[in-house]
Write an enzyme that holds these catalytic residues in place. Structure first.
Site, PDB file in Angstrom:
ATOM      1  N   TYR A   1      23.757 -24.062  26.108  1.00 37.65           N
ATOM      2  CA  TYR A   1      23.012 -24.772  25.427  1.00 37.65           C
ATOM      3  C   TYR A   1      23.084 -26.375  25.660  1.00 37.65           C
ATOM      4  O   TYR A   1      21.700 -26.934  26.122  1.00 37.65           O
ATOM      5  CB  TYR A   1      23.127 -24.512  23.725  1.00 37.65           C
ATOM      6  CG  TYR A   1      22.080 -25.166  22.970  1.00 37.65           C
ATOM      7  CD1 TYR A   1      20.825 -24.361  23.152  1.00 37.65           C
ATOM      8  CD2 TYR A   1      22.159 -26.022  22.286  1.00 37.65           C
ATOM      9  CE1 TYR A   1      19.381 -24.976  22.113  1.00 37.65           C
ATOM     10  CE2 TYR A   1      21.032 -26.644  21.634  1.00 37.65           C
ATOM     11  CZ  TYR A   1      19.885 -26.031  21.630  1.00 37.65           C
ATOM     12  OH  TYR A   1      18.784 -26.657  20.895  1.00 37.65           O
TER      13      TYR A   1
ATOM     14  N   THR B   1      15.474 -22.694  10.696  1.00 35.79           N
ATOM     15  CA  THR B   1      14.704 -21.752  11.455  1.00 35.79           C
ATOM     16  C   THR B   1      15.749 -20.550  12.018  1.00 35.79           C
ATOM     17  O   THR B   1      16.918 -20.583  11.492  1.00 35.79           O
ATOM     18  CB  THR B   1      14.051 -22.338  12.863  1.00 35.79           C
ATOM     19  OG1 THR B   1      15.321 -22.685  13.784  1.00 35.79           O
ATOM     20  CG2 THR B   1      13.249 -23.458  12.716  1.00 35.79           C
TER      21      THR B   1
HETATM   22  N1  LIG Z   1      16.647 -25.238  14.808  1.00 30.89           N
HETATM   23  C1  LIG Z   1      17.382 -26.432  15.111  1.00 30.89           C
HETATM   24  O1  LIG Z   1      17.831 -27.036  14.169  1.00 30.89           O
HETATM   25  C2  LIG Z   1      16.846 -27.237  16.368  1.00 30.89           C
HETATM   26  C3  LIG Z   1      17.839 -28.364  16.489  1.00 30.89           C
HETATM   27  C4  LIG Z   1      17.610 -28.999  17.800  1.00 30.89           C
HETATM   28  C5  LIG Z   1      16.645 -28.480  18.715  1.00 30.89           C
HETATM   29  N2  LIG Z   1      16.166 -27.380  18.630  1.00 30.89           N
HETATM   30  C6  LIG Z   1      15.059 -26.820  19.647  1.00 30.89           C
HETATM   31  O2  LIG Z   1      13.898 -26.748  18.938  1.00 30.89           O
HETATM   32  C7  LIG Z   1      13.046 -25.720  19.566  1.00 30.89           C
HETATM   33  C8  LIG Z   1      12.703 -24.775  18.712  1.00 30.89           C
HETATM   34  O3  LIG Z   1      13.753 -24.025  18.149  1.00 30.89           O
HETATM   35  P1  LIG Z   1      13.671 -23.104  16.813  1.00 30.89           P
HETATM   36  O4  LIG Z   1      14.666 -23.705  15.669  1.00 30.89           O
HETATM   37  O5  LIG Z   1      11.997 -23.321  16.151  1.00 30.89           O
HETATM   38  O6  LIG Z   1      13.977 -21.671  17.629  1.00 30.89           O
HETATM   39  P2  LIG Z   1      13.705 -20.317  17.065  1.00 30.89           P
HETATM   40  O7  LIG Z   1      13.124 -20.128  15.702  1.00 30.89           O
HETATM   41  O8  LIG Z   1      14.673 -19.497  17.298  1.00 30.89           O
HETATM   42  O9  LIG Z   1      12.403 -19.732  17.826  1.00 30.89           O
HETATM   43  C9  LIG Z   1      12.439 -19.892  19.241  1.00 30.89           C
HETATM   44  C10 LIG Z   1      11.067 -19.416  19.806  1.00 30.89           C
HETATM   45  O10 LIG Z   1      11.423 -19.347  21.284  1.00 30.89           O
HETATM   46  C11 LIG Z   1      10.683 -18.177  21.803  1.00 30.89           C
HETATM   47  N3  LIG Z   1      11.651 -17.534  22.607  1.00 30.89           N
HETATM   48  C12 LIG Z   1      12.958 -17.426  22.876  1.00 30.89           C
HETATM   49  N4  LIG Z   1      13.332 -16.890  23.674  1.00 30.89           N
HETATM   50  C13 LIG Z   1      12.168 -16.427  24.581  1.00 30.89           C
HETATM   51  C14 LIG Z   1      11.944 -15.942  25.829  1.00 30.89           C
HETATM   52  N5  LIG Z   1      12.872 -15.475  26.403  1.00 30.89           N
HETATM   53  N6  LIG Z   1      10.536 -16.083  26.165  1.00 30.89           N
HETATM   54  C15 LIG Z   1       9.516 -16.167  25.493  1.00 30.89           C
HETATM   55  N7  LIG Z   1       9.641 -16.811  24.170  1.00 30.89           N
HETATM   56  C16 LIG Z   1      11.019 -16.870  23.700  1.00 30.89           C
HETATM   57  C17 LIG Z   1      10.684 -17.391  20.271  1.00 30.89           C
HETATM   58  O11 LIG Z   1       9.647 -16.115  20.515  1.00 30.89           O
HETATM   59  P3  LIG Z   1      10.020 -14.705  20.621  1.00 30.89           P
HETATM   60  O12 LIG Z   1      11.220 -14.358  20.121  1.00 30.89           O
HETATM   61  O13 LIG Z   1       8.626 -13.904  20.139  1.00 30.89           O
HETATM   62  O14 LIG Z   1      10.077 -14.531  22.071  1.00 30.89           O
HETATM   63  C18 LIG Z   1      10.441 -18.338  19.246  1.00 30.89           C
HETATM   64  O15 LIG Z   1       8.958 -18.471  19.123  1.00 30.89           O
HETATM   65  C19 LIG Z   1      14.124 -25.085  20.749  1.00 30.89           C
HETATM   66  O16 LIG Z   1      13.971 -25.787  21.952  1.00 30.89           O
HETATM   67  C20 LIG Z   1      15.541 -25.626  20.274  1.00 30.89           C
HETATM   68  O17 LIG Z   1      16.355 -25.897  21.123  1.00 30.89           O
HETATM   69  C21 LIG Z   1      16.356 -26.565  17.287  1.00 30.89           C
END
Ligand SMILES: NC(=O)c1ccc[n+]([C@@H]2O[C@H](COP(=O)([O-])OP(=O)(O)OC[C@H]3O[C@@H](n4cnc5c(N)ncnc54)[C@H](OP(=O)(O)O)[C@@H]3O)[C@@H](O)[C@H]2O)c1
Length: 246
Positions: A152, A188
């Site tokens: 990651y 999330t």
């Molecule tokens: N949550 C945090 O604390 C945090 C902190 C820093 C940065 N981020 C970044 O913020 C962004 C969003 O994160 P989040 O927390 O919202 O994550 P999440 O809740 O796990 O959601 C991830 C999204 O990506 C999609 N996804 C994952 N694998 C995929 C694949 N192989 N093909 C197509 N779609 C895919 C999932 O949809 P499907 O499962 O329907 O495919 C889902 O809509 C990411 O880039 C993450 O690295 C998050």
């Protein structure tokens, strides 16, 4: 003049879904790309078109098809925005435990698909003279090593450098901006997944469990509003730079 168009990867959950919801409230057109599709009724989405796509698989043909289909939306919009948001956190483990299949899949989703998505987007909006923005959703883990998150951290660091090269290439086009956006900890499914790892796989486990129990994680809706606010000020965006949630 119609609404702006936002292409959001990973729009079925978490931050991507929150962005789609907030933009929909503002009558913007959202093109969502994820493996699953969400019911639009509960969120009263007005213009949210969703496509099933798996970023761990070959996708170029499908992406070209989708963007060609929306050509009219692009030409009518004041601004076209690509938000590369889809990502996975797994595998969380010690480096010697990683295997080829999981390593390749991780970089395919978190890095290669970001590069490809951006390349296809550029190709389709080349002749487009209005405002164009690419947003790479990044993480503090791109600049601070986290034990157990080798893939990651490396993938997000790669995204940051990719975005800097993109900024360099596009510097003569004043209608184009590409920024990184670091959303900070959000409540999330990704955080939930982090909390299911073991202390051995992820030594900082307790700290992350405490983030949840002490309400340190921001709601994705709040962060979505923050990013949308930043994007509304096109002239203040500096290509290649990273904006942190405020
Ligand atoms: N949550 C945090 O604390 C945090 C902190 C820093 C940065 N981020 C970044 O913020 C962004 C969003 O994160 P989040 O927390 O919202 O994550 P999440 O809740 O796990 O959601 C991830 C999204 O990506 C999609 N996804 C994952 N694998 C995929 C694949 N192989 N093909 C197509 N779609 C895919 C999932 O949809 P499907 O499962 O329907 O495919 C889902 O809509 C990411 O880039 C993450 O690295 C998050």
């Amino acid at each position: 003049m119609k609404s702006n168009v936002y292409i959001i990867t990973g729009s079925s959950n978490g931050f991507g879904l929150a962005l789609a919801k907030e933009l929909s409230k503002k009558n913007q057109t959202v093109i969502g790309l994820s493996r699953s599709i969400v019911g639009t009724r509960p969120y009263q989405f007005k213009s949210f078109v969703q496509y099933k796509i798996d970023f761990s698989k070959p996708i170029e043909k499908k992406l070209n098809h989708i963007l060609t289909k929306h050509k009219k939306d692009f030409t009518e919009a004041k601004q076209v925005v690509l938000i590369n948001n889809a990502a996975q956190i797994e595998p969380i483990d010690q480096i010697q435990k990683l295997n080829e299949k999981d390593i390749l899949k991780h970089f395919q989703v978190n890095l290669s698909s970001v590069v490809l998505m951006t390349a296809v987007f550029l190709k389709h909006i080349q002749s487009y003279k209005k405002e164009k923005i690419v947003v790479q959703i990044t993480s503090g883990a791109a600049i601070s090593a986290v034990e157990g998150w080798a893939l990651y951290c490396a993938g997000k660091a790669g995204v940051n450098m990719f975005n800097q090269v993109l900024a360099q290439q596009m510097k003569s086009d004043s209608s184009f901006k590409c920024i990184g956006y670091s959303p900070g900890g959000m409540d999330t499914a990704m955080q939930k997944k982090i909390r299911t790892s073991s202390q051995k796989q992820f030594p900082e486990l307790k700290t992350f469990k405490d983030y949840k129990t002490t309400n340190k994680l921001r709601s994705p809706d709040y962060v979505a509003r923050d990013l949308i606010r930043a994007l509304s000020q096109f002239d203040t965006l500096v290509s290649g730079e990273i904006i942190r949630v405020s």
